[in-house]
Design a protein around this motif. Sequence first.
Motif, PDB file in Angstrom:
ATOM      1  N   PRO A   4      -8.942  -4.823   7.773  1.00  0.00           N
ATOM      2  CA  PRO A   4      -8.117  -5.034   6.580  1.00  0.00           C
ATOM      3  C   PRO A   4      -6.838  -4.194   6.659  1.00  0.00           C
ATOM      4  CG  PRO A   4     -10.351  -4.420   5.968  1.00  0.00           C
ATOM      5  CD  PRO A   4     -10.245  -4.247   7.439  1.00  0.00           C
ATOM      6  N   GLN A   5      -5.771  -4.701   6.066  1.00  0.00           N
ATOM      7  CA  GLN A   5      -4.515  -3.946   6.105  1.00  0.00           C
ATOM      8  C   GLN A   5      -4.362  -3.021   4.911  1.00  0.00           C
ATOM      9  OE1 GLN A   5      -2.914  -7.621   7.056  1.00  0.00           O
ATOM     10  NE2 GLN A   5      -1.707  -6.868   8.747  1.00  0.00           N
ATOM     11  N   PHE A   6      -5.003  -3.401   3.804  1.00  0.00           N
ATOM     12  CA  PHE A   6      -4.971  -2.539   2.624  1.00  0.00           C
ATOM     13  C   PHE A   6      -6.347  -2.458   2.016  1.00  0.00           C
ATOM     14  CE2 PHE A   6      -0.608  -3.986   2.711  1.00  0.00           C
ATOM     15  CZ  PHE A   6       0.035  -2.768   2.615  1.00  0.00           C
ATOM     16  N   VAL A   7      -6.713  -1.275   1.572  1.00  0.00           N
ATOM     17  CA  VAL A   7      -7.938  -1.110   0.805  1.00  0.00           C
ATOM     18  C   VAL A   7      -7.574  -0.237  -0.384  1.00  0.00           C
ATOM     19  CG1 VAL A   7     -10.334  -0.345   0.805  1.00  0.00           C
ATOM     20  CG2 VAL A   7      -9.324  -1.217   2.917  1.00  0.00           C
ATOM     21  N   TYR A   8      -7.672  -0.788  -1.571  1.00  0.00           N
ATOM     22  CA  TYR A   8      -7.359  -0.037  -2.783  1.00  0.00           C
ATOM     23  C   TYR A   8      -8.632   0.155  -3.591  1.00  0.00           C
ATOM     24  CZ  TYR A   8      -2.526  -1.255  -1.780  1.00  0.00           C
ATOM     25  OH  TYR A   8      -1.310  -1.389  -1.194  1.00  0.00           O
ATOM     26  N   VAL A   9      -8.784   1.347  -4.138  1.00  0.00           N
ATOM     27  CA  VAL A   9      -9.969   1.627  -4.948  1.00  0.00           C
ATOM     28  C   VAL A   9      -9.542   2.227  -6.268  1.00  0.00           C
ATOM     29  CG1 VAL A   9     -12.098   2.974  -5.121  1.00  0.00           C
ATOM     30  CG2 VAL A   9     -11.420   2.007  -2.923  1.00  0.00           C
ATOM     31  N   THR A  10     -10.143   1.736  -7.345  1.00  0.00           N
ATOM     32  CA  THR A  10      -9.918   2.384  -8.628  1.00  0.00           C
ATOM     33  C   THR A  10     -11.234   2.403  -9.393  1.00  0.00           C
ATOM     34  OG1 THR A  10      -8.532   2.486 -10.603  1.00  0.00           O
ATOM     35  CG2 THR A  10      -9.044   0.296  -9.810  1.00  0.00           C
ATOM     36  N   TYR A  11     -11.429   3.478 -10.168  1.00  0.00           N
ATOM     37  CA  TYR A  11     -12.636   3.607 -10.990  1.00  0.00           C
ATOM     38  C   TYR A  11     -12.243   3.323 -12.426  1.00  0.00           C
ATOM     39  CZ  TYR A  11     -14.643   5.838  -6.892  1.00  0.00           C
ATOM     40  OH  TYR A  11     -15.099   6.084  -5.624  1.00  0.00           O
ATOM     41  N   LEU A 107      -9.462  -5.397  -1.176  1.00  0.00           N
ATOM     42  CA  LEU A 107      -9.214  -5.385   0.257  1.00  0.00           C
ATOM     43  C   LEU A 107      -8.279  -6.553   0.563  1.00  0.00           C
ATOM     44  CD1 LEU A 107     -12.306  -4.694   2.261  1.00  0.00           C
ATOM     45  CD2 LEU A 107     -10.924  -6.587   3.017  1.00  0.00           C
ATOM     46  N   PRO A 126      -0.859  -1.414  -6.280  1.00  0.00           N
ATOM     47  CA  PRO A 126      -1.085  -0.172  -7.040  1.00  0.00           C
ATOM     48  C   PRO A 126      -0.656  -0.312  -8.504  1.00  0.00           C
ATOM     49  CG  PRO A 126      -0.130   0.326  -4.918  1.00  0.00           C
ATOM     50  CD  PRO A 126      -0.074  -1.164  -5.071  1.00  0.00           C
ATOM     51  N   ALA A 127       0.443  -1.011  -8.748  1.00  0.00           N
ATOM     52  CA  ALA A 127       0.922  -1.208 -10.119  1.00  0.00           C
ATOM     53  C   ALA A 127      -0.024  -2.126 -10.894  1.00  0.00           C
ATOM     54  CB  ALA A 127       2.329  -1.797 -10.097  1.00  0.00           C
ATOM     55  N   LEU A 129      -3.214  -2.685 -10.309  1.00  0.00           N
ATOM     56  CA  LEU A 129      -4.508  -2.033 -10.559  1.00  0.00           C
ATOM     57  C   LEU A 129      -4.409  -0.935 -11.614  1.00  0.00           C
ATOM     58  CD1 LEU A 129      -5.991  -1.933  -6.961  1.00  0.00           C
ATOM     59  CD2 LEU A 129      -6.483  -3.524  -8.810  1.00  0.00           C
ATOM     60  N   SER A 130      -3.283  -0.217 -11.642  1.00  0.00           N
ATOM     61  CA  SER A 130      -3.089   0.784 -12.698  1.00  0.00           C
ATOM     62  C   SER A 130      -3.055   0.095 -14.053  1.00  0.00           C
ATOM     63  CB  SER A 130      -1.769   1.521 -12.506  1.00  0.00           C
ATOM     64  OG  SER A 130      -1.854   2.377 -11.412  1.00  0.00           O
ATOM     65  N   GLY A 131      -2.360  -1.039 -14.109  1.00  0.00           N
ATOM     66  CA  GLY A 131      -2.257  -1.808 -15.355  1.00  0.00           C
ATOM     67  C   GLY A 131      -3.622  -2.319 -15.801  1.00  0.00           C
ATOM     68  N   LYS A 133      -6.542  -1.046 -15.101  1.00  0.00           N
ATOM     69  CA  LYS A 133      -7.338   0.104 -15.580  1.00  0.00           C
ATOM     70  C   LYS A 133      -6.927   0.478 -17.015  1.00  0.00           C
ATOM     71  CE  LYS A 133      -8.093   5.005 -14.450  1.00  0.00           C
ATOM     72  NZ  LYS A 133      -9.530   5.199 -14.580  1.00  0.00           N
TER      73      LYS A 133
ATOM     74  N   ASN B  24      -1.947   2.412   8.371  1.00  0.00           N
ATOM     75  CA  ASN B  24      -3.128   2.385   7.514  1.00  0.00           C
ATOM     76  C   ASN B  24      -4.374   1.999   8.305  1.00  0.00           C
ATOM     77  OD1 ASN B  24      -4.070   2.826   4.941  1.00  0.00           O
ATOM     78  ND2 ASN B  24      -3.187   0.972   4.054  1.00  0.00           N
ATOM     79  N   ASN B  53      -9.937  10.330  -4.363  1.00  0.00           N
ATOM     80  CA  ASN B  53      -9.680   8.882  -4.301  1.00  0.00           C
ATOM     81  C   ASN B  53      -8.285   8.562  -3.736  1.00  0.00           C
ATOM     82  OD1 ASN B  53     -10.431   6.192  -4.550  1.00  0.00           O
ATOM     83  ND2 ASN B  53      -9.749   6.021  -6.678  1.00  0.00           N
ATOM     84  N   TYR B  67      -8.157   4.596   4.753  1.00  0.00           N
ATOM     85  CA  TYR B  67      -7.004   3.929   4.146  1.00  0.00           C
ATOM     86  C   TYR B  67      -6.390   4.811   3.076  1.00  0.00           C
ATOM     87  CZ  TYR B  67      -8.253  -0.424   6.427  1.00  0.00           C
ATOM     88  OH  TYR B  67      -8.498  -1.378   7.372  1.00  0.00           O
ATOM     89  N   ASN B  69      -4.982   5.331  -0.373  1.00  0.00           N
ATOM     90  CA  ASN B  69      -5.174   4.646  -1.658  1.00  0.00           C
ATOM     91  C   ASN B  69      -4.171   5.199  -2.674  1.00  0.00           C
ATOM     92  OD1 ASN B  69      -6.417   2.964  -3.610  1.00  0.00           O
ATOM     93  ND2 ASN B  69      -7.580   4.698  -4.366  1.00  0.00           N
ATOM     94  N   HIS B  74      -0.027   6.316  -8.431  1.00  0.00           N
ATOM     95  CA  HIS B  74       0.671   5.423  -9.356  1.00  0.00           C
ATOM     96  C   HIS B  74       0.341   5.783 -10.804  1.00  0.00           C
ATOM     97  CE1 HIS B  74       2.972   1.758  -9.979  1.00  0.00           C
ATOM     98  NE2 HIS B  74       2.323   1.752 -11.122  1.00  0.00           N
ATOM     99  N   GLN B  75      -0.936   6.132 -11.037  1.00  0.00           N
ATOM    100  CA  GLN B  75      -1.337   6.477 -12.404  1.00  0.00           C
ATOM    101  C   GLN B  75      -0.641   7.744 -12.899  1.00  0.00           C
ATOM    102  OE1 GLN B  75      -5.498   6.170 -11.751  1.00  0.00           O
ATOM    103  NE2 GLN B  75      -5.449   3.986 -12.159  1.00  0.00           N
TER     104      GLN B  75
END
Lengths: 156, 104
Positions: A4-11, A107, A126-127, A129-131, A133, B24, B53, B67, B69, B74-75
């Motif tokens: 994968p080229q991007f993996v973003y995680v948010t809780y 992903l 990122p924007a 996913l922040s939104g 959340k 990445n 994270n 990767y 993250n 951003h937050q």
Amino acid sequence: MSKPQFVYVTYIETTPEKLWEALTSSAFTRQYWFGAEVRSDWKVGSPFALTLDGEVTDSGEILEADPPRRLSYSFKHLKYEELRGEPISRVVFTIEPFGSLVRLTVLHDGFVEGGKYLGAVSNGWPAILSGLKSLLERGQVLAIPRTALNKGFDAK
Amino acid sequence: MDEVFKALADASRRSLLDRLHAKNGQSLNELCEGLEMTRQAVTKHLVILEEANLVTTIRHRREKLHYLNPVPIHQIGERWIRKFERGKLAALSELKRQLEKRDE
């Protein structure tokens, strides 16, 4: 598949069901996805489209749908001339309960190295996913200008 | 949010993030290449970055890939940049009010 080229995680403080709804309902996506709406019946093999002000900007196909755990679709950009030549990319959302929170992993792959879409998307997620959340936790999204999405076009 | 600032308050950890920003999805071996840090030090820093994270890992073909993250960063931006924008907007409103008042 290559890596994968991007993996973003948010809780996110929410439930898997609400998060699934937020990913698949236009009433939600409009609020956190720069005004974009998602169109699909969310069944494997069905078409997927992303629309902005009624115009389809990206389209693809549902690759996996296992509510409320895993969702994947392909998409190809249609709107901007300079992005139309880019290949189809794939996004996978994984939703996992994590104590009182839900862990969302996004992903993304299928980009051409150095392609313009890569820059655009790396600015977008990122924007978005922040939104997402903020929306689920506080019931509102901070206004992020749409231009934030385009910022990446010139990025390498 | 404390973890994010603690994780960022270290030059070695920032350089690891820079390496992931440049490329990445790297394995531990790739990340260690050309660094003056020991493998153990890199591992320790990656754990701190993961706990904040700022780095996320996935398994791909029996390799653990790291990767960058940027979502927590951003937050942080969202939390404060907006306040500065609000100030600017208030200043602009006041300027407009003052300038227009002269013509009254």
